[in-house]
Scaffold this motif. Structure first.
Motif, PDB file in Angstrom:
ATOM      1  N   ASP A   1       0.661  -1.291   0.015  1.00 38.50           N
ATOM      2  CA  ASP A   1       0.053  -0.150  -0.037  1.00 38.50           C
ATOM      3  C   ASP A   1       0.801   1.236  -0.064  1.00 38.50           C
ATOM      4  OD1 ASP A   1       0.825  -0.079   2.601  1.00 38.50           O
ATOM      5  OD2 ASP A   1      -0.972  -0.118   3.518  1.00 38.50           O
ATOM      6  N   GLY A   2       2.169   0.972   0.047  1.00 42.73           N
ATOM      7  CA  GLY A   2       3.013   2.189  -0.393  1.00 42.73           C
ATOM      8  C   GLY A   2       3.443   3.286   0.844  1.00 42.73           C
ATOM      9  N   ALA A   3       3.680   4.335   0.452  1.00 43.99           N
ATOM     10  CA  ALA A   3       4.486   5.296   1.323  1.00 43.99           C
ATOM     11  C   ALA A   3       5.633   4.874   1.943  1.00 43.99           C
ATOM     12  CB  ALA A   3       3.324   5.408   2.650  1.00 43.99           C
ATOM     13  N   TRP A   4       6.478   4.606   0.778  1.00 41.44           N
ATOM     14  CA  TRP A   4       7.814   3.710   0.957  1.00 41.44           C
ATOM     15  C   TRP A   4       8.797   5.050   1.156  1.00 41.44           C
ATOM     16  CZ3 TRP A   4       7.577   0.697  -4.186  1.00 41.44           C
ATOM     17  CH2 TRP A   4       6.632   0.087  -4.254  1.00 41.44           C
ATOM     18  N   THR A   5       9.611   4.724   2.181  1.00 42.65           N
ATOM     19  CA  THR A   5      10.601   5.832   2.667  1.00 42.65           C
ATOM     20  C   THR A   5      12.082   5.218   2.823  1.00 42.65           C
ATOM     21  OG1 THR A   5      10.167   5.451   5.022  1.00 42.65           O
ATOM     22  CG2 THR A   5       9.150   7.161   4.052  1.00 42.65           C
ATOM     23  N   GLU A   6      11.917   3.663   3.022  1.00 45.09           N
ATOM     24  CA  GLU A   6      13.270   3.029   3.264  1.00 45.09           C
ATOM     25  C   GLU A   6      13.000   1.444   2.971  1.00 45.09           C
ATOM     26  OE1 GLU A   6      14.747   3.621   7.219  1.00 45.09           O
ATOM     27  OE2 GLU A   6      13.062   2.459   8.086  1.00 45.09           O
ATOM     28  N   ALA A   7      14.127   1.209   2.850  1.00 44.58           N
ATOM     29  CA  ALA A   7      14.064  -0.311   2.683  1.00 44.58           C
ATOM     30  C   ALA A   7      15.152  -1.046   3.379  1.00 44.58           C
ATOM     31  CB  ALA A   7      14.255  -0.902   1.243  1.00 44.58           C
ATOM     32  N   ALA A   8      14.996  -2.447   3.783  1.00 41.76           N
ATOM     33  CA  ALA A   8      16.191  -2.980   4.544  1.00 41.76           C
ATOM     34  C   ALA A   8      16.792  -4.310   3.931  1.00 41.76           C
ATOM     35  CB  ALA A   8      15.674  -3.207   6.125  1.00 41.76           C
ATOM     36  N   PRO A   9      17.326  -4.347   2.922  1.00 41.19           N
ATOM     37  CA  PRO A   9      17.874  -5.517   2.319  1.00 41.19           C
ATOM     38  C   PRO A   9      18.542  -6.455   3.233  1.00 41.19           C
ATOM     39  CG  PRO A   9      18.296  -3.497   0.942  1.00 41.19           C
ATOM     40  CD  PRO A   9      18.053  -3.113   2.246  1.00 41.19           C
ATOM     41  N   HIS A  10      18.674  -7.810   3.193  1.00 41.19           N
ATOM     42  CA  HIS A  10      19.479  -8.669   3.753  1.00 41.19           C
ATOM     43  C   HIS A  10      20.091  -9.234   2.459  1.00 41.19           C
ATOM     44  CE1 HIS A  10      20.249 -11.497   7.163  1.00 41.19           C
ATOM     45  NE2 HIS A  10      21.211 -12.000   6.239  1.00 41.19           N
ATOM     46  N   THR A  11      21.628  -8.990   2.508  1.00 45.00           N
ATOM     47  CA  THR A  11      22.262  -9.630   1.140  1.00 45.00           C
ATOM     48  C   THR A  11      23.111 -10.767   1.587  1.00 45.00           C
ATOM     49  OG1 THR A  11      22.413  -7.112   0.499  1.00 45.00           O
ATOM     50  CG2 THR A  11      24.054  -8.927  -0.506  1.00 45.00           C
ATOM     51  N   VAL A  12      23.142 -11.762   0.621  1.00 46.02           N
ATOM     52  CA  VAL A  12      23.816 -12.978   0.776  1.00 46.02           C
ATOM     53  C   VAL A  12      24.370 -13.232  -0.591  1.00 46.02           C
ATOM     54  CG1 VAL A  12      23.445 -15.583   1.039  1.00 46.02           C
ATOM     55  CG2 VAL A  12      21.697 -14.100   2.083  1.00 46.02           C
ATOM     56  N   MET A  13      25.792 -13.542  -0.094  1.00 49.78           N
ATOM     57  CA  MET A  13      26.801 -13.679  -1.419  1.00 49.78           C
ATOM     58  C   MET A  13      26.728 -14.953  -2.132  1.00 49.78           C
ATOM     59  SD  MET A  13      28.050 -10.620  -0.775  1.00 49.78           S
ATOM     60  CE  MET A  13      28.958 -10.682  -2.320  1.00 49.78           C
ATOM     61  N   VAL A  14      25.681 -15.040  -2.784  1.00 51.74           N
ATOM     62  CA  VAL A  14      25.486 -16.432  -3.599  1.00 51.74           C
ATOM     63  C   VAL A  14      24.758 -15.893  -5.101  1.00 51.74           C
ATOM     64  CG1 VAL A  14      25.013 -17.732  -1.576  1.00 51.74           C
ATOM     65  CG2 VAL A  14      23.142 -16.588  -2.718  1.00 51.74           C
ATOM     66  N   ASP A  15      24.904 -17.027  -5.788  1.00 54.25           N
ATOM     67  CA  ASP A  15      24.305 -16.800  -6.917  1.00 54.25           C
ATOM     68  C   ASP A  15      22.918 -17.380  -7.281  1.00 54.25           C
ATOM     69  OD1 ASP A  15      26.853 -15.873  -8.040  1.00 54.25           O
ATOM     70  OD2 ASP A  15      27.282 -17.821  -7.889  1.00 54.25           O
ATOM     71  N   GLY A  16      22.024 -17.118  -6.450  1.00 52.02           N
ATOM     72  CA  GLY A  16      20.770 -17.591  -6.006  1.00 52.02           C
ATOM     73  C   GLY A  16      19.839 -17.449  -7.327  1.00 52.02           C
ATOM     74  N   SER A  17      19.191 -18.350  -7.726  1.00 46.46           N
ATOM     75  CA  SER A  17      18.514 -18.263  -9.253  1.00 46.46           C
ATOM     76  C   SER A  17      17.081 -18.742  -8.958  1.00 46.46           C
ATOM     77  CB  SER A  17      19.207 -19.006 -10.134  1.00 46.46           C
ATOM     78  OG  SER A  17      19.412 -20.397  -9.758  1.00 46.46           O
ATOM     79  N   MET A  18      16.379 -19.428  -7.964  1.00 47.52           N
ATOM     80  CA  MET A  18      15.421 -19.791  -7.581  1.00 47.52           C
ATOM     81  C   MET A  18      14.751 -19.332  -6.392  1.00 47.52           C
ATOM     82  SD  MET A  18      14.210 -23.963  -7.941  1.00 47.52           S
ATOM     83  CE  MET A  18      15.478 -23.783  -9.324  1.00 47.52           C
ATOM     84  N   VAL A  19      13.430 -19.201  -6.295  1.00 46.45           N
ATOM     85  CA  VAL A  19      12.525 -18.716  -5.000  1.00 46.45           C
ATOM     86  C   VAL A  19      11.528 -19.583  -4.970  1.00 46.45           C
ATOM     87  CG1 VAL A  19      10.957 -16.897  -4.206  1.00 46.45           C
ATOM     88  CG2 VAL A  19      13.509 -16.370  -4.974  1.00 46.45           C
ATOM     89  N   HIS A  20      11.129 -20.126  -3.626  1.00 50.81           N
ATOM     90  CA  HIS A  20      10.056 -20.758  -3.223  1.00 50.81           C
ATOM     91  C   HIS A  20       9.266 -19.883  -2.182  1.00 50.81           C
ATOM     92  CE1 HIS A  20       7.204 -23.934  -1.751  1.00 50.81           C
ATOM     93  NE2 HIS A  20       7.613 -23.757  -0.651  1.00 50.81           N
ATOM     94  N   GLY A  21       7.834 -19.574  -2.200  1.00 46.87           N
ATOM     95  CA  GLY A  21       7.353 -18.764  -1.129  1.00 46.87           C
ATOM     96  C   GLY A  21       6.375 -19.290  -0.596  1.00 46.87           C
ATOM     97  N   THR A  22       6.330 -19.113   0.699  1.00 44.69           N
ATOM     98  CA  THR A  22       5.048 -19.537   1.485  1.00 44.69           C
ATOM     99  C   THR A  22       4.513 -18.313   2.293  1.00 44.69           C
ATOM    100  OG1 THR A  22       6.133 -19.998   3.441  1.00 44.69           O
ATOM    101  CG2 THR A  22       6.128 -21.623   2.018  1.00 44.69           C
ATOM    102  N   SER A  23       3.264 -18.627   2.736  1.00 42.63           N
ATOM    103  CA  SER A  23       2.810 -17.230   3.690  1.00 42.63           C
ATOM    104  C   SER A  23       3.799 -16.783   4.853  1.00 42.63           C
ATOM    105  CB  SER A  23       1.397 -17.731   4.288  1.00 42.63           C
ATOM    106  OG  SER A  23       1.629 -18.843   5.201  1.00 42.63           O
TER     107      SER A  23
END
Length: 626
Positions: free
Chosen positions: A291-313
């Motif tokens: 719903d927006g009002a973005w002011t900042e983000a907090a990335p968690h960075t992993v030093m890998v060549d990730g190429s696939m995502v599986h999402g759950t709730s």
């Protein structure tokens, strides 16, 4: 944005330019990190200086161990998941009603995946032809809003929130003659398509999910650093030259920069994790409110060549492929990292590793507190994989260990993934072409000449057991539940020697320990995008139909969708729908998606939208061209 370079040097141009690499000098010598099986354990850097030195060491080691005269083993990274712990792991059943509508063919109920079309049952939002985002009012049959997209942008996909449309794209930019890739997420007003919020980050999207009003992103970055690039393209660079160029870098050269509504921000070096061996590429995981009002983000960075995502709730799993650099014997594993989210923050809470490679997100499933993973271990020499029917005539080498597939089960803890059991030697000398986990049962298709459909009992996580092995010619490349004890397989028929011959759809009875074929639909010389893009598939439960895009190549090219009626033990072709009414190039009328809204079946191609009445003779009702 900073110029960046893929440290693994996998492109053909880099291979050609860097063939003269030699051994390192003692001044920049870095002890190589040996192959460590099951090496998923991540560590944090002690400080920003420690992070820079560690990343530089890893990049220099990657150059030292890369053989520029051989190709890199490829991960089977086609897409392109199940549900949260303690809940069922099945796709939502899409049922009809007076004002009901279908949605994206997501792998997990309640976890939306990005796609080129979304609908709220009244408006259809599309970004199919890559030149504009469009809003079509299905009541009037008119395009009521349109916004052009930049020519430099590509790979557009959409999410639809409660009061917002989210547009994701990759943007090609140029900086001093170096072309860069940038990920962009825009929050749009769904009525006017005006931009309300924006987020950009160097790199490209691995994948994304929309869960409970939160957009969860995994963005991959492959560092390019101009001095290193210059050394590679000089044609006579030594390892010493490359190492010196790497040592001249700063931490900001390796980490992706990003902006939130135009405000530049940086990855916190305290939020960087790394495995024992890495190359310098990274994946950043973060969340933003839909719903927006973005002011900042907090990335968690992993030093890998990730190429696939599986999402759950509750979780997002990131899969990373690792292999033994410079080893004569093929060694490979897939490392899996689990993230959870709280108050917009991503947190790394579990790590695991499995032998071999994953096919796609359906190779992963979280159910009843356990993660199930299906992988294939390939012998030296590789071979023909999914989506590649030996087009170069390659075959798996007979020497060494044959390929085999494994299902591994992990207990999902608050901060851990602990292996509880596994079953292996599925499809010896074959590889996985399709996987579906439904409740406490797994279905795994392997193929080389015939198609064993394995049934795996996962009710005891410590003791997975293969209970059935149905062998038929051809293979299924996508599996979908179509009612109690019924499974639909979309794939290819094949000769006894494994040569594919055309589209095959199979209806399986899964009530017993071993699946049985009830009926099959065959279309000679045809193929379907469903085999590599499950979003193209539609199952509409109330009408008991499956809609499958088809491309015919047998005599002359034609494309459309076949609507199959699914009975208790039969498959029946109800109709064929195409966009031949559009007076455009037939290659522009390939149907990519199908949507049900009320009593209408809508089909989308790059040429436009068409509606047909659902059921009966599927009467043509409207055409909306772009």
């Amino acid at each position: 944005m900073k110029p960046r370079l893929l440290i693994a040097c996998a492109s053909a141009a880099v291979v050609a330019a860097a063939g003269a690499c030699t051994s390192q000098s003692p001044d920049n010598e870095v002890a190589p990190v040996p192959w460590v099986p099951v090496s998923a354990q991540l560590a944090a850097f002690d400080s920003c200086d420690d992070a820079l030195e560690g990343i530089q060491d890893a990049a220099i080691t990657a150059f030292e161990n890369f053989d520029f005269n051989e190709s890199i083993p490829l991960e089977e990274e086609f897409a392109a998941g199940d549900s949260a712990a303690g809940t069922t792991a099945e796709s939502p059943t899409q049922r009809a009603g007076d004002d009901s509508h279908s949605g994206t063919n997501n792998a997990v109920a309640g976890v939306d995946e990005p796609d080129i079309v979304k609908t709220d049952g009244t408006f259809i939002y599309t970004v199919a032809d890559y030149d504009a985002v469009r809003v079509t009012d299905t009541r009037s049959g008119e395009v009521v809003a349109e916004r052009p997209t930049e020519s430099e942008a590509w790979g557009h996909q959409l999410f639809l929130g409660d009061d917002e449309l989210l547009l994701m794209s990759a943007l090609s930019t140029e900086d001093d003659g170096v072309y860069l890739s940038e990920f962009r997420l825009e929050r749009l007003d769904p009525t006017s398509l005006d931009v309300l919020d924006s987020f950009t980050m160097e790199g490209s999207m691995v994948d994304a999910r929309l869960v409970d009003g939160e957009v969860r992103l995994a963005i991959g970055t492959e560092p390019q650093i101009q001095p290193v690039w210059d050394q590679l393209y000089s044609g006579d660079a030594s390892d010493e030259d490359l190492a010196e160029a790497v040592r001249d870098t700063e931490l900001a050269d390796w980490l992706p920069s990003y902006e939130v509504n135009g405000s530049a921000q940086e990855v916190d070096c305290a939020e960087i994790a790394h495995p024992e061996r890495f190359t310098g590429s990274s994946v950043s995981v973060l969340a933003l409110p839909a719903d927006g009002a973005w002011t900042e983000a907090a990335p968690h960075t992993v030093m890998v060549d990730g190429s696939m995502v599986h999402g759950t709730s509750e979780s997002l799993y990131l899969a990373h492929y690792d292999y033994a650099w410079g080893e004569e014997e093929t060694k490979a594993e897939s490392e899996i990292y689990r993230f959870t989210f709280a108050d917009g923050q991503a947190r790394l809470v579990g790590e695991a590793a499995v032998p071999g490679t994953l096919l796609n997100q359906y190779s992963l499933s979280e159910y009843d507190g356990h993660l199930r993973v299906a992988t294939t271990e390939m012998p030296a020499g590789g071979g023909c994989g999914p989506w590649m029917d030996c087009i170069w005539g390659g075959e798996t080498e007979e020497s060494g260990e044959p390929s085999k597939s494994t299902v591994t089960v992990f207990a999902v803890g608050d901060d851990s993934l602990e292996e509880t059991g596994s079953v292996t030697d599925l499809g010896v000398d074959e590889q996985i072409y399709a996987v579906r986990f439904l409740g406490d049962t797994g279905y795994v298709v392997t193929f080389r000449q015939t198609d064993p459909l394995y049934t795996v009992d996962l009710s005891d996580p410590a003791n997975p057991v293969v209970t059935g092995e149905l062998k038929i010619t051809g293979y299924s490349g996508y599996l979908h539940p179509v009612g109690p004890d019924r499974l639909l397989g979309v794939g290819q028929e094949a000769t006894a020697e494994g040569q594919t011959t055309g589209l095959q759809v199979s209806l399986f009875d899964t009530a017993a320990d071993e699946a049985a074929v009830l009926d099959q639909y065959y279309r000679e010389g045809s193929d379907s995008t469903v085999l590599y893009d499950p979003h193209a598939f539609l199952y509409w439960d109330e009408a008991s139909i499956a809609v499958i895009p088809v491309q015919d190549w047998d005599m002359e090219y034609q494309s459309g969708v076949v609507v199959l009626g699914i009975g208790a033990d039969s498959l029946t072709e109800e109709t064929w729908i195409d966009h031949s009414a559009a007076d455009v190039d037939p290659y522009n009328t390939q149907i990519m998606r199908t949507i049900v809204i009320g009593s209408q079946l809508w089909t989308l191609s790059n040429a436009g939208l068409q509606s047909n009445r659902l059921g009966g003779d599927y009467e043509y009702t409207a055409w909306i061209g772009w």
